[in-house]
Write a protein that holds these residues in place. Structure first.
Motif, mmCIF file in Angstrom:
data_model
loop_
_atom_site.group_PDB
_atom_site.id
_atom_site.type_symbol
_atom_site.label_atom_id
_atom_site.label_comp_id
_atom_site.label_asym_id
_atom_site.label_seq_id
_atom_site.Cartn_x
_atom_site.Cartn_y
_atom_site.Cartn_z
ATOM 1 N N ASN A 27 0.829 -1.200 0.000
ATOM 2 C CA ASN A 27 0.000 0.000 0.000
ATOM 3 C C ASN A 27 0.865 1.251 0.000
ATOM 4 O O ASN A 27 1.972 1.254 0.537
ATOM 5 C CB ASN A 27 -0.908 0.032 1.226
ATOM 6 C CG ASN A 27 -1.988 -1.007 1.163
ATOM 7 O OD1 ASN A 27 -2.490 -1.328 0.101
ATOM 8 N ND2 ASN A 27 -2.347 -1.560 2.318
ATOM 9 N N LYS A 28 0.344 2.311 -0.576
ATOM 10 C CA LYS A 28 1.032 3.600 -0.559
ATOM 11 C C LYS A 28 0.517 4.401 0.632
ATOM 12 O O LYS A 28 -0.664 4.308 0.985
ATOM 13 C CB LYS A 28 0.772 4.354 -1.860
ATOM 14 C CG LYS A 28 1.396 3.657 -3.047
ATOM 15 C CD LYS A 28 1.200 4.435 -4.309
ATOM 16 C CE LYS A 28 1.894 3.659 -5.427
ATOM 17 N NZ LYS A 28 1.684 4.223 -6.716
ATOM 18 N N PRO A 29 1.388 5.198 1.235
ATOM 19 C CA PRO A 29 0.940 6.018 2.368
ATOM 20 C C PRO A 29 -0.166 6.992 1.973
ATOM 21 O O PRO A 29 -0.201 7.483 0.849
ATOM 22 C CB PRO A 29 2.207 6.789 2.776
ATOM 23 C CG PRO A 29 3.331 5.969 2.246
ATOM 24 C CD PRO A 29 2.811 5.354 0.977
ATOM 25 N N ALA A 30 -1.050 7.243 2.913
ATOM 26 C CA ALA A 30 -2.109 8.236 2.709
ATOM 27 C C ALA A 30 -1.494 9.627 2.720
ATOM 28 O O ALA A 30 -0.343 9.823 3.139
ATOM 29 C CB ALA A 30 -3.149 8.120 3.822
ATOM 30 N N LYS A 31 -2.239 10.591 2.273
ATOM 31 C CA LYS A 31 -1.779 11.982 2.274
ATOM 32 C C LYS A 31 -1.350 12.370 3.689
ATOM 33 O O LYS A 31 -2.011 12.020 4.664
ATOM 34 C CB LYS A 31 -2.916 12.893 1.800
ATOM 35 C CG LYS A 31 -2.514 14.327 1.680
ATOM 36 C CD LYS A 31 -3.665 15.176 1.161
ATOM 37 C CE LYS A 31 -3.227 16.619 1.056
ATOM 38 N NZ LYS A 31 -4.313 17.464 0.614
ATOM 39 N N ASP A 32 -0.246 13.065 3.806
ATOM 40 C CA ASP A 32 0.308 13.537 5.080
ATOM 41 C C ASP A 32 0.786 12.407 5.989
ATOM 42 O O ASP A 32 0.846 12.559 7.203
ATOM 43 C CB ASP A 32 -0.708 14.399 5.836
ATOM 44 C CG ASP A 32 -1.096 15.644 5.064
ATOM 45 O OD1 ASP A 32 -0.237 16.193 4.351
ATOM 46 O OD2 ASP A 32 -2.263 16.064 5.172
ATOM 47 N N SER A 33 1.106 11.260 5.408
ATOM 48 C CA SER A 33 1.628 10.138 6.182
ATOM 49 C C SER A 33 2.835 9.554 5.459
ATOM 50 O O SER A 33 2.926 9.637 4.241
ATOM 51 C CB SER A 33 0.549 9.061 6.342
ATOM 52 O OG SER A 33 1.071 7.961 7.057
ATOM 53 N N ASN A 34 3.742 8.968 6.208
ATOM 54 C CA ASN A 34 4.891 8.336 5.576
ATOM 55 C C ASN A 34 4.868 6.821 5.724
ATOM 56 O O ASN A 34 5.806 6.143 5.327
ATOM 57 C CB ASN A 34 6.204 8.922 6.110
ATOM 58 C CG ASN A 34 6.358 8.718 7.598
ATOM 59 O OD1 ASN A 34 5.455 8.242 8.266
ATOM 60 N ND2 ASN A 34 7.502 9.096 8.120
ATOM 61 N N VAL A 35 3.786 6.283 6.314
ATOM 62 C CA VAL A 35 3.659 4.834 6.506
ATOM 63 C C VAL A 35 2.274 4.388 6.069
ATOM 64 O O VAL A 35 1.277 5.052 6.342
ATOM 65 C CB VAL A 35 3.866 4.457 7.989
ATOM 66 C CG1 VAL A 35 3.616 2.989 8.216
ATOM 67 C CG2 VAL A 35 5.272 4.837 8.447
ATOM 68 N N ALA A 36 2.218 3.261 5.383
ATOM 69 C CA ALA A 36 0.939 2.646 5.023
ATOM 70 C C ALA A 36 0.952 1.215 5.531
ATOM 71 O O ALA A 36 1.837 0.438 5.195
ATOM 72 C CB ALA A 36 0.754 2.658 3.510
#
Length: 97
Positions: A27-36
């Motif tokens: 998964n790609k991180p959500a907006k304003d996050s660096n972890v998914a």
């Protein structure tokens, strides 16, 4: 709820190997996050969580999120590791105490 299979109880995770590297799509991180998170596992209490963390760390797992506590959410404690395919696996829970 307790799940028991072949006499085993507790946390069990079965990960299956992809057919080819192209099939591995964390998964790609959500907006304003660096972890998914690709998988999230709940544990019974913080003692179990701490033991699990120490086991992963002791075996050289890549820790992507060091243990931390969100006091506004329960409080909630969690950490995460990365597997060899770059999937992020989170572990967390509240404390019974």
């Amino acid at each position: 709820m307790v799940v028991i299979r072949d006499g085993f109880s507790g946390l069990g995770i079965k990960l299956l190997q992809a057919n080819s590297p192209e099939d591995v799509l964390p998964n790609k991180p959500a907006k304003d996050s660096n972890v998914a998170f690709d998988l999230y596992c709940y544990v019974e209490d913080w003692s179990s969580l701490d033991e699990l963390y120490e086991e992963f760390r002791g075996k050289g797992a890549e820790i992507s999120i060091e243990p931390w506590i969100d006091y506004n959410a329960g409080p909630w404690k969690e950490f995460a590791i990365k597997d060899i395919d770059n999937y992020c696996i989170g572990f967390g829970g509240t404390d019974k105490n």
